[in-house]
Motif scaffolding. Structure first.
Motif, PDB file in Angstrom:
ATOM      1  N   GLU A  66       0.761  -1.250  -0.079  1.00 27.17           N
ATOM      2  CA  GLU A  66      -0.017  -0.103  -0.002  1.00 27.17           C
ATOM      3  C   GLU A  66       0.843   1.228  -0.063  1.00 27.17           C
ATOM      4  O   GLU A  66       0.536   2.360  -0.595  1.00 27.17           O
ATOM      5  N   GLN A  67       1.934   1.309   0.781  1.00 26.07           N
ATOM      6  CA  GLN A  67       2.951   2.246   0.827  1.00 26.07           C
ATOM      7  C   GLN A  67       3.435   2.567  -0.870  1.00 26.07           C
ATOM      8  O   GLN A  67       3.540   3.636  -1.103  1.00 26.07           O
ATOM      9  N   GLN A  68       3.808   1.351  -1.426  1.00 27.13           N
ATOM     10  CA  GLN A  68       4.317   1.577  -2.619  1.00 27.13           C
ATOM     11  C   GLN A  68       3.600   2.085  -3.634  1.00 27.13           C
ATOM     12  O   GLN A  68       3.676   2.915  -4.664  1.00 27.13           O
ATOM     13  N   ILE A  69       2.175   1.668  -3.336  1.00 29.96           N
ATOM     14  CA  ILE A  69       0.981   2.046  -4.215  1.00 29.96           C
ATOM     15  C   ILE A  69       1.023   3.540  -4.035  1.00 29.96           C
ATOM     16  O   ILE A  69       0.784   4.620  -4.858  1.00 29.96           O
ATOM     17  N   ALA A  70       1.090   3.974  -2.829  1.00 28.66           N
ATOM     18  CA  ALA A  70       0.746   5.732  -2.553  1.00 28.66           C
ATOM     19  C   ALA A  70       2.052   6.309  -3.369  1.00 28.66           C
ATOM     20  O   ALA A  70       1.908   7.366  -3.791  1.00 28.66           O
ATOM     21  N   GLY A  71       3.335   5.873  -3.077  1.00 26.57           N
ATOM     22  CA  GLY A  71       4.318   6.502  -3.679  1.00 26.57           C
ATOM     23  C   GLY A  71       4.138   6.329  -5.217  1.00 26.57           C
ATOM     24  O   GLY A  71       4.324   7.531  -5.817  1.00 26.57           O
ATOM     25  N   LEU A  72       3.605   5.375  -5.843  1.00 25.92           N
ATOM     26  CA  LEU A  72       3.338   5.423  -7.413  1.00 25.92           C
ATOM     27  C   LEU A  72       2.362   6.370  -7.848  1.00 25.92           C
ATOM     28  O   LEU A  72       2.208   7.206  -8.622  1.00 25.92           O
ATOM     29  N   THR A  73       1.102   6.721  -6.913  1.00 28.86           N
ATOM     30  CA  THR A  73       0.215   7.494  -7.150  1.00 28.86           C
ATOM     31  C   THR A  73       0.904   8.949  -6.977  1.00 28.86           C
ATOM     32  O   THR A  73       0.397   9.723  -7.904  1.00 28.86           O
ATOM     33  N   ALA A  74       1.783   9.037  -5.949  1.00 23.84           N
ATOM     34  CA  ALA A  74       2.180  10.399  -6.143  1.00 23.84           C
ATOM     35  C   ALA A  74       2.992  10.670  -7.226  1.00 23.84           C
ATOM     36  O   ALA A  74       3.022  11.903  -7.672  1.00 23.84           O
ATOM     37  N   GLN A  75       3.896   9.643  -7.916  1.00 29.75           N
ATOM     38  CA  GLN A  75       4.631  10.091  -9.192  1.00 29.75           C
ATOM     39  C   GLN A  75       3.494  10.275 -10.299  1.00 29.75           C
ATOM     40  O   GLN A  75       3.830  11.057 -11.001  1.00 29.75           O
ATOM     41  N   VAL A  76       2.430   9.701 -10.459  1.00 32.44           N
ATOM     42  CA  VAL A  76       1.375   9.890 -11.405  1.00 32.44           C
ATOM     43  C   VAL A  76       0.984  11.079 -11.264  1.00 32.44           C
ATOM     44  O   VAL A  76       0.530  11.989 -12.281  1.00 32.44           O
ATOM     45  N   SER A  77       0.705  11.926 -10.168  1.00 30.39           N
ATOM     46  CA  SER A  77       0.316  13.165  -9.741  1.00 30.39           C
ATOM     47  C   SER A  77       1.260  13.968 -10.146  1.00 30.39           C
ATOM     48  O   SER A  77       1.311  15.187 -11.168  1.00 30.39           O
ATOM     49  N   GLN A  78       2.567  13.733 -10.110  1.00 30.92           N
ATOM     50  CA  GLN A  78       3.723  14.586 -10.236  1.00 30.92           C
ATOM     51  C   GLN A  78       3.564  14.638 -12.120  1.00 30.92           C
ATOM     52  O   GLN A  78       3.923  15.855 -12.598  1.00 30.92           O
ATOM     53  N   LEU A  79       3.684  13.565 -12.582  1.00 26.78           N
ATOM     54  CA  LEU A  79       3.660  13.663 -14.033  1.00 26.78           C
ATOM     55  C   LEU A  79       2.374  14.411 -14.880  1.00 26.78           C
ATOM     56  O   LEU A  79       2.655  14.872 -15.520  1.00 26.78           O
ATOM     57  N   THR A  80       1.311  14.087 -14.113  1.00 27.56           N
ATOM     58  CA  THR A  80       0.074  14.733 -14.620  1.00 27.56           C
ATOM     59  C   THR A  80       0.339  16.249 -14.471  1.00 27.56           C
ATOM     60  O   THR A  80       0.074  17.116 -15.435  1.00 27.56           O
ATOM     61  N   ALA A  81       1.031  16.865 -13.393  1.00 24.76           N
ATOM     62  CA  ALA A  81       1.254  18.102 -13.113  1.00 24.76           C
ATOM     63  C   ALA A  81       2.284  18.645 -14.404  1.00 24.76           C
ATOM     64  O   ALA A  81       2.061  19.573 -14.841  1.00 24.76           O
ATOM     65  N   ARG A  82       3.157  17.638 -14.556  1.00 20.41           N
ATOM     66  CA  ARG A  82       4.332  18.205 -15.632  1.00 20.41           C
ATOM     67  C   ARG A  82       3.622  18.168 -16.872  1.00 20.41           C
ATOM     68  O   ARG A  82       3.895  19.173 -17.801  1.00 20.41           O
ATOM     69  N   ALA A  83       2.519  17.484 -17.232  1.00 14.66           N
ATOM     70  CA  ALA A  83       1.894  17.319 -18.581  1.00 14.66           C
ATOM     71  C   ALA A  83       0.965  18.752 -18.723  1.00 14.66           C
ATOM     72  O   ALA A  83       0.932  19.136 -19.649  1.00 14.66           O
ATOM     73  N   ALA A  84       0.555  19.030 -17.498  1.00 21.82           N
ATOM     74  CA  ALA A  84      -0.306  20.449 -17.155  1.00 21.82           C
ATOM     75  C   ALA A  84       0.587  21.383 -17.764  1.00 21.82           C
ATOM     76  O   ALA A  84       0.240  22.331 -18.418  1.00 21.82           O
ATOM     77  N   GLU A  85       1.855  21.433 -17.235  1.00 23.56           N
ATOM     78  CA  GLU A  85       2.986  22.503 -17.589  1.00 23.56           C
ATOM     79  C   GLU A  85       3.108  22.387 -18.894  1.00 23.56           C
ATOM     80  O   GLU A  85       3.375  23.637 -19.657  1.00 23.56           O
ATOM     81  N   LEU A  86       3.276  21.436 -19.525  1.00 17.05           N
ATOM     82  CA  LEU A  86       3.652  21.169 -21.025  1.00 17.05           C
ATOM     83  C   LEU A  86       2.612  21.912 -21.625  1.00 17.05           C
ATOM     84  O   LEU A  86       2.641  22.499 -22.896  1.00 17.05           O
ATOM     85  N   GLU A  87       1.268  21.648 -21.402  1.00 18.49           N
ATOM     86  CA  GLU A  87       0.057  22.080 -22.179  1.00 18.49           C
ATOM     87  C   GLU A  87       0.046  23.651 -21.920  1.00 18.49           C
ATOM     88  O   GLU A  87      -0.377  24.460 -22.813  1.00 18.49           O
ATOM     89  N   ASN A  88       0.680  24.223 -21.000  1.00 17.57           N
ATOM     90  CA  ASN A  88       0.729  25.833 -20.719  1.00 17.57           C
ATOM     91  C   ASN A  88       1.870  26.127 -21.851  1.00 17.57           C
ATOM     92  O   ASN A  88       1.614  27.511 -22.070  1.00 17.57           O
ATOM     93  N   ALA A  89       2.571  25.610 -22.198  1.00 23.93           N
ATOM     94  CA  ALA A  89       3.667  25.884 -23.033  1.00 23.93           C
ATOM     95  C   ALA A  89       3.072  26.237 -24.222  1.00 23.93           C
ATOM     96  O   ALA A  89       3.624  26.824 -25.124  1.00 23.93           O
ATOM     97  N   ASP A  90       1.657  25.498 -24.671  1.00 23.60           N
ATOM     98  CA  ASP A  90       1.189  25.994 -26.028  1.00 23.60           C
ATOM     99  C   ASP A  90       0.853  27.495 -26.026  1.00 23.60           C
ATOM    100  O   ASP A  90       0.879  28.216 -27.225  1.00 23.60           O
ATOM    101  N   SER A  91       0.363  28.137 -24.911  1.00 22.07           N
ATOM    102  CA  SER A  91       0.087  29.551 -24.956  1.00 22.07           C
ATOM    103  C   SER A  91       1.403  30.282 -25.252  1.00 22.07           C
ATOM    104  O   SER A  91       1.245  31.433 -25.969  1.00 22.07           O
TER     105      SER A  91
END
Length: 201
Positions: A66-91
């Motif tokens: 469960e701790q490992q899953i929580a860590g992977l979930t945090a990584q997914v959140s970070q990657l999602t945030a990075r993807a959002a940052e890349l989308e902001n690069a469009d503007s």
């Protein structure tokens, strides 16, 4: 208790040695049965303790997963945030396009630069999407494996626990019947002693 015929003597009724030997035999048989029941109960208790320890170990492993899953979930959140940052690069790219229009002499070179930036953004988005999908797939597989292991362990523990409890109930029944059997032997001994005393008179 087996049917035993005592030897009789010419005077005094039954042979005392034969009676004493029979009583000793019965006593040894009951002692052996009690010891065997105690050994069986100890073995069942040991098996039950072992299963409880295994269950505790698996529960600890589940907590670790469960701790490992929580860590992977945090990584997914970070990657999602990075993807959002890349989308902001469009503007930002649109602003750069406007600057290109205002800076006509550098328009061609800037267009090439923008193309390269677009390729980099697309590649980054693709990699982010692939990583997110891979991470989610790993999380699903890990969760499914954990649920299956937990289900199998729970079923095995329930089955073993029921068997252990049944065996313990049998042992308790046998132990509760033992004093009655001993009392019957005592009564039989008293009867034999009475017979012997009557024969000696």
């Amino acid at each position: 208790m087996d049917n035993h015929t005592f030897k009789s003597v010419a005077f005094g009724g039954f042979d005392k040695q034969d009676v004493a030997a029979y009583i000793e035999k019965i006593s040894q048989e009951y002692t052996a049965q009690v010891q065997e029941l105690e050994r069986s109960r100890a073995a069942l208790q040991e098996d039950s303790d072992t299963l409880r320890r295994q269950l505790e170990t698996l529960r600890q492993k589940a907590a670790d997963q469960e701790q490992q899953i929580a860590g992977l979930t945090a990584q997914v959140s970070q990657l999602t945030a990075r993807a959002a940052e890349l989308e902001n690069a469009d503007s930002r790219a649109a602003e750069l396009a406007a600057q290109v229009e205002s800076l006509r002499p550098d328009a061609e070179s800037y267009r090439q630069f923008r193309d390269r930036v677009g390729d980099i953004e697309c590649d980054a988005r693709r990699r982010a999407a692939e990583l997110e999908n891979t991470t989610k797939s790993q999380l699903r597989r890990s969760a499914a494996e954990f649920r299956e292991q937990y289900r199998l362990l729970t079923a095995a523990f329930d089955t073993t626990s029921a068997h252990v409890n049944e065996e313990l109930r049998k042992i308790e029944v046998n132990l509760t019947q033992l004093p009655r059997a001993l009392d019957q032997i005592g009564v039989r001994l008293q009867e034999l002693e009475g017979v012997l005393k009557d024969g000696e008179k």
